[in-house]
Design a protein around this motif. Structure first.
Motif, PDB file in Angstrom:
ATOM      1  N   SER A  70     -34.608 -15.152  10.470  1.00  0.00           N
ATOM      2  CA  SER A  70     -34.846 -13.970   9.651  1.00  0.00           C
ATOM      3  C   SER A  70     -36.323 -13.591   9.638  1.00  0.00           C
ATOM      4  CB  SER A  70     -34.347 -14.207   8.223  1.00  0.00           C
ATOM      5  OG  SER A  70     -34.989 -15.320   7.621  1.00  0.00           O
ATOM      6  N   THR A  71     -37.199 -14.586   9.700  1.00  0.00           N
ATOM      7  CA  THR A  71     -38.639 -14.295   9.779  1.00  0.00           C
ATOM      8  C   THR A  71     -38.964 -13.589  11.091  1.00  0.00           C
ATOM      9  OG1 THR A  71     -39.153 -16.242   8.432  1.00  0.00           O
ATOM     10  CG2 THR A  71     -40.946 -15.308   9.723  1.00  0.00           C
ATOM     11  N   TYR A  72     -38.373 -14.070  12.177  1.00  0.00           N
ATOM     12  CA  TYR A  72     -38.560 -13.417  13.481  1.00  0.00           C
ATOM     13  C   TYR A  72     -38.061 -11.980  13.436  1.00  0.00           C
ATOM     14  CZ  TYR A  72     -37.263 -11.916  18.172  1.00  0.00           C
ATOM     15  OH  TYR A  72     -37.087 -11.167  19.309  1.00  0.00           O
ATOM     16  N   TYR A  73     -36.874 -11.768  12.866  1.00  0.00           N
ATOM     17  CA  TYR A  73     -36.319 -10.408  12.816  1.00  0.00           C
ATOM     18  C   TYR A  73     -37.196  -9.477  11.988  1.00  0.00           C
ATOM     19  CZ  TYR A  73     -31.919 -11.621  15.124  1.00  0.00           C
ATOM     20  OH  TYR A  73     -30.972 -11.995  16.050  1.00  0.00           O
ATOM     21  N   ALA A  74     -37.781  -9.980  10.905  1.00  0.00           N
ATOM     22  CA  ALA A  74     -38.680  -9.152  10.104  1.00  0.00           C
ATOM     23  C   ALA A  74     -39.886  -8.732  10.936  1.00  0.00           C
ATOM     24  CB  ALA A  74     -39.127  -9.916   8.859  1.00  0.00           C
ATOM     25  N   GLY A  75     -40.467  -9.689  11.672  1.00  0.00           N
ATOM     26  CA  GLY A  75     -41.601  -9.369  12.533  1.00  0.00           C
ATOM     27  C   GLY A  75     -41.223  -8.435  13.665  1.00  0.00           C
ATOM     28  N   TYR A  76     -40.068  -8.691  14.260  1.00  0.00           N
ATOM     29  CA  TYR A  76     -39.607  -7.851  15.380  1.00  0.00           C
ATOM     30  C   TYR A  76     -39.379  -6.412  14.930  1.00  0.00           C
ATOM     31  CZ  TYR A  76     -36.570  -6.089  19.096  1.00  0.00           C
ATOM     32  OH  TYR A  76     -36.006  -5.314  20.091  1.00  0.00           O
ATOM     33  N   LEU A  77     -38.745  -6.233  13.775  1.00  0.00           N
ATOM     34  CA  LEU A  77     -38.444  -4.880  13.295  1.00  0.00           C
ATOM     35  C   LEU A  77     -39.720  -4.096  12.995  1.00  0.00           C
ATOM     36  CD1 LEU A  77     -35.358  -5.316  10.934  1.00  0.00           C
ATOM     37  CD2 LEU A  77     -35.446  -4.143  13.136  1.00  0.00           C
ATOM     38  N   ALA A 213     -52.894  -2.896  18.558  1.00  0.00           N
ATOM     39  CA  ALA A 213     -52.674  -4.342  18.572  1.00  0.00           C
ATOM     40  C   ALA A 213     -53.221  -4.991  17.310  1.00  0.00           C
ATOM     41  CB  ALA A 213     -53.327  -4.960  19.810  1.00  0.00           C
ATOM     42  N   VAL A 214     -54.378  -4.544  16.860  1.00  0.00           N
ATOM     43  CA  VAL A 214     -54.967  -5.098  15.639  1.00  0.00           C
ATOM     44  C   VAL A 214     -54.050  -4.837  14.446  1.00  0.00           C
ATOM     45  CG1 VAL A 214     -56.906  -4.982  14.038  1.00  0.00           C
ATOM     46  CG2 VAL A 214     -57.326  -4.868  16.507  1.00  0.00           C
ATOM     47  N   ASP A 215     -53.571  -3.592  14.318  1.00  0.00           N
ATOM     48  CA  ASP A 215     -52.677  -3.236  13.215  1.00  0.00           C
ATOM     49  C   ASP A 215     -51.391  -4.049  13.248  1.00  0.00           C
ATOM     50  OD1 ASP A 215     -54.551  -1.375  12.566  1.00  0.00           O
ATOM     51  OD2 ASP A 215     -53.406   0.360  13.254  1.00  0.00           O
ATOM     52  N   SER A 216     -50.755  -4.074  14.423  1.00  0.00           N
ATOM     53  CA  SER A 216     -49.435  -4.680  14.512  1.00  0.00           C
ATOM     54  C   SER A 216     -49.477  -6.190  14.339  1.00  0.00           C
ATOM     55  CB  SER A 216     -48.774  -4.319  15.849  1.00  0.00           C
ATOM     56  OG  SER A 216     -49.550  -4.790  16.933  1.00  0.00           O
ATOM     57  N   VAL A 217     -50.467  -6.835  14.943  1.00  0.00           N
ATOM     58  CA  VAL A 217     -50.574  -8.289  14.789  1.00  0.00           C
ATOM     59  C   VAL A 217     -50.860  -8.651  13.339  1.00  0.00           C
ATOM     60  CG1 VAL A 217     -51.964 -10.314  15.365  1.00  0.00           C
ATOM     61  CG2 VAL A 217     -51.238  -8.749  17.174  1.00  0.00           C
ATOM     62  N   ALA A 218     -51.753  -7.899  12.693  1.00  0.00           N
ATOM     63  CA  ALA A 218     -52.049  -8.157  11.277  1.00  0.00           C
ATOM     64  C   ALA A 218     -50.801  -7.969  10.417  1.00  0.00           C
ATOM     65  CB  ALA A 218     -53.161  -7.233  10.800  1.00  0.00           C
ATOM     66  N   ALA A 219     -49.973  -6.974  10.761  1.00  0.00           N
ATOM     67  CA  ALA A 219     -48.755  -6.723   9.985  1.00  0.00           C
ATOM     68  C   ALA A 219     -47.778  -7.882  10.092  1.00  0.00           C
ATOM     69  CB  ALA A 219     -48.095  -5.431  10.469  1.00  0.00           C
ATOM     70  N   VAL A 220     -47.634  -8.473  11.276  1.00  0.00           N
ATOM     71  CA  VAL A 220     -46.714  -9.599  11.433  1.00  0.00           C
ATOM     72  C   VAL A 220     -47.298 -10.869  10.817  1.00  0.00           C
ATOM     73  CG1 VAL A 220     -45.394 -10.987  13.076  1.00  0.00           C
ATOM     74  CG2 VAL A 220     -45.764  -8.574  13.517  1.00  0.00           C
ATOM     75  N   LEU A 221     -48.624 -11.032  10.905  1.00  0.00           N
ATOM     76  CA  LEU A 221     -49.248 -12.182  10.268  1.00  0.00           C
ATOM     77  C   LEU A 221     -49.085 -12.137   8.758  1.00  0.00           C
ATOM     78  CD1 LEU A 221     -52.550 -12.543  12.345  1.00  0.00           C
ATOM     79  CD2 LEU A 221     -50.619 -14.136  12.296  1.00  0.00           C
ATOM     80  N   ALA A 222     -48.847 -10.932   8.228  1.00  0.00           N
ATOM     81  CA  ALA A 222     -48.567 -10.820   6.795  1.00  0.00           C
ATOM     82  C   ALA A 222     -47.207 -11.414   6.456  1.00  0.00           C
ATOM     83  CB  ALA A 222     -48.615  -9.349   6.366  1.00  0.00           C
ATOM     84  N   ILE A 223     -46.348 -11.530   7.465  1.00  0.00           N
ATOM     85  CA  ILE A 223     -45.013 -12.103   7.258  1.00  0.00           C
ATOM     86  C   ILE A 223     -45.039 -13.612   7.469  1.00  0.00           C
ATOM     87  CG2 ILE A 223     -42.634 -12.110   8.121  1.00  0.00           C
ATOM     88  CD1 ILE A 223     -43.063  -9.162   8.888  1.00  0.00           C
ATOM     89  N   THR A 224     -45.738 -14.058   8.505  1.00  0.00           N
ATOM     90  CA  THR A 224     -45.824 -15.481   8.802  1.00  0.00           C
ATOM     91  C   THR A 224     -47.046 -15.750   9.673  1.00  0.00           C
ATOM     92  OG1 THR A 224     -44.699 -17.385   9.797  1.00  0.00           O
ATOM     93  CG2 THR A 224     -44.347 -15.255  10.837  1.00  0.00           C
ATOM     94  N   THR A 225     -47.606 -16.950   9.555  1.00  0.00           N
ATOM     95  CA  THR A 225     -48.706 -17.364  10.433  1.00  0.00           C
ATOM     96  C   THR A 225     -48.202 -18.293  11.531  1.00  0.00           C
ATOM     97  OG1 THR A 225     -49.240 -19.163   8.898  1.00  0.00           O
ATOM     98  CG2 THR A 225     -50.483 -17.105   8.674  1.00  0.00           C
ATOM     99  N   ASN A 226     -46.900 -18.444  11.632  1.00  0.00           N
ATOM    100  CA  ASN A 226     -46.329 -19.248  12.701  1.00  0.00           C
ATOM    101  C   ASN A 226     -46.566 -18.521  14.025  1.00  0.00           C
ATOM    102  OD1 ASN A 226     -44.163 -20.073  14.667  1.00  0.00           O
ATOM    103  ND2 ASN A 226     -43.669 -21.501  13.014  1.00  0.00           N
TER     104      ASN A 226
END
Length: 340
Positions: A70-77, A213-226
């Motif tokens: 579910s964490t992956y799906y949140a980042g993917y979406l 890339a800066v925006d999108s990576v930061a957005a996913v890092l807000a979900i998880t640092t894995n």
């Protein structure tokens, strides 16, 4: 933030990376003849890459359980939604430089490779900072909220790709022919290696994608640092970016309210990141998934309903002014300019 942690053997990293490389190779071989990609073909390829991305979430579920999946799906979406914003800028760059349709897919192919490399670097740097220095969560969070605000309030800003500092530097450093030479990035003239206009277009695409890339990576890092989940969510979302462009190119002007949804997602990611370092703690992944899904759905449906009187390529059926589009849409494209 989500501190989900699990051991990822080196061979798994290698297998996933090789698999992504193999899929890129398949995509390149399938379009090596420079034919113009139509909607049907683009839709089929987009469906394939989306199926692959969603399928990887099931692999994660079988391997590490529902939380990882579910964490992956949140980042993917959220990555897939933000990638639509890339498409707007790609359309503007191609229109600005009048890139023939048959050559666009080659530029996007190498653009995707550059995007993956940039994201991989940003992921490890960003994740490392967040894990070592807790206060960077506030900086990243504030940056995402500010980016969302700027996206929401921007109105019909003109973008001039040839004024990008990286593009201007390339034209000063590398001898450049201000014309296209089939699909070649470089040619030889009197024994000298000369960059073509298509190479300048590639540089413009890569330079603008660095910002995304800066925006999108930061957005996913807000979900998880894995880092494994952040990397795979980015990689599988970006993998189908080229097909997504050709699939949506004719409908871009109908997505005139999508940027509001993307602004909400960026701001939400920023707030989520900041809250993770407060007594509130991390927000539940199901809540994150729900916010992402609802925001994307509402903004797309809102856009399509508001532009239902326009035809497939975004042109109004009646003689009336078209509604203001995305702040970086092709409707604000300046006059074609190819001076070297």
């Amino acid at each position: 933030m989500n501190e989900l942690s699990f051991a990822v053997p080196l061979w798994v990293w290698a297998a996933v990376t090789v698999g992504i490389g193999a899929m890129l190779a398949v995509d390149l071989i399938a379009h090596r003849d420079n034919h113009v990609i139509g909607f049907r073909e683009a839709a089929l390829w987009s469906g394939l890459w989306i199926a692959v991305g969603l399928g990887f979430g099931l692999v994660l579920w079988a391997w590490q359980g529902g939380e990882a999946s579910s964490t992956y799906y949140a980042g993917y979406l959220i990555e897939k939604a933000l990638s639509i914003d890339n498409v707007f800028v790609f359309a503007l760059v191609f229109s600005f430089f009048a890139v023939p349709d048959a050559y666009q897919h080659k530029v996007l192919f190498w653009g995707v490779i550059g995007a993956l490399a940039a994201r991989l670097v940003f992921i490890f740097i960003g994740a490392g900072l967040l894990q070592v220095f807790f206060w960077t969560a506030y900086l990243f969070g504030a940056f995402l909220i500010w980016t969302g605000w700027k996206m929401a309030v921007s109105k019909d800003e003109e973008v001039h790709p040839d004024r990008n500092p990286v593009v201007r530097l390339v034209r000063k450093v590398i001898p450049t022919d201000p014309r296209f030479h089939d699909d070649k990035f470089f040619i030889r003239v009197s024994g000298k290696r000369i960059a073509t206009l298509l190479f300048v277009v590639l540089v413009a695409i890569e330079a603008t994608d660095l910002i995304f890339a800066v925006d999108s990576v930061a957005a996913v890092l807000a979900i998880t640092t894995n880092t494994f989940i952040v990397w795979t969510a980015n990689a599988f979302a970006v993998l189908g970016l080229r097909s997504l462009y050709f699939c949506l190119a004719g409908l871009l002007r109908r997505f005139q309210y999508l940027h509001y949804g993307l602004a909400v997602l960026l701001a939400f990611a920023g707030v989520k990141l900041i809250l993770s370092e407060t007594p509130v703690g991390k927000l539940p992944i199901p809540l994150t998934l729900g916010v992402i899904a609802v925001t994307i759905t509402v903004s797309i449906v809102w856009s399509l309903v508001a532009t239902r009187d326009q035809d497939g390529d975004g042109t109004p059926d009646r003689a009336e002014p078209a509604p203001a589009g995305h702040p970086r849409s092709a409707s604000s494209t300046p006059t074609h300019h190819t001076d070297s």
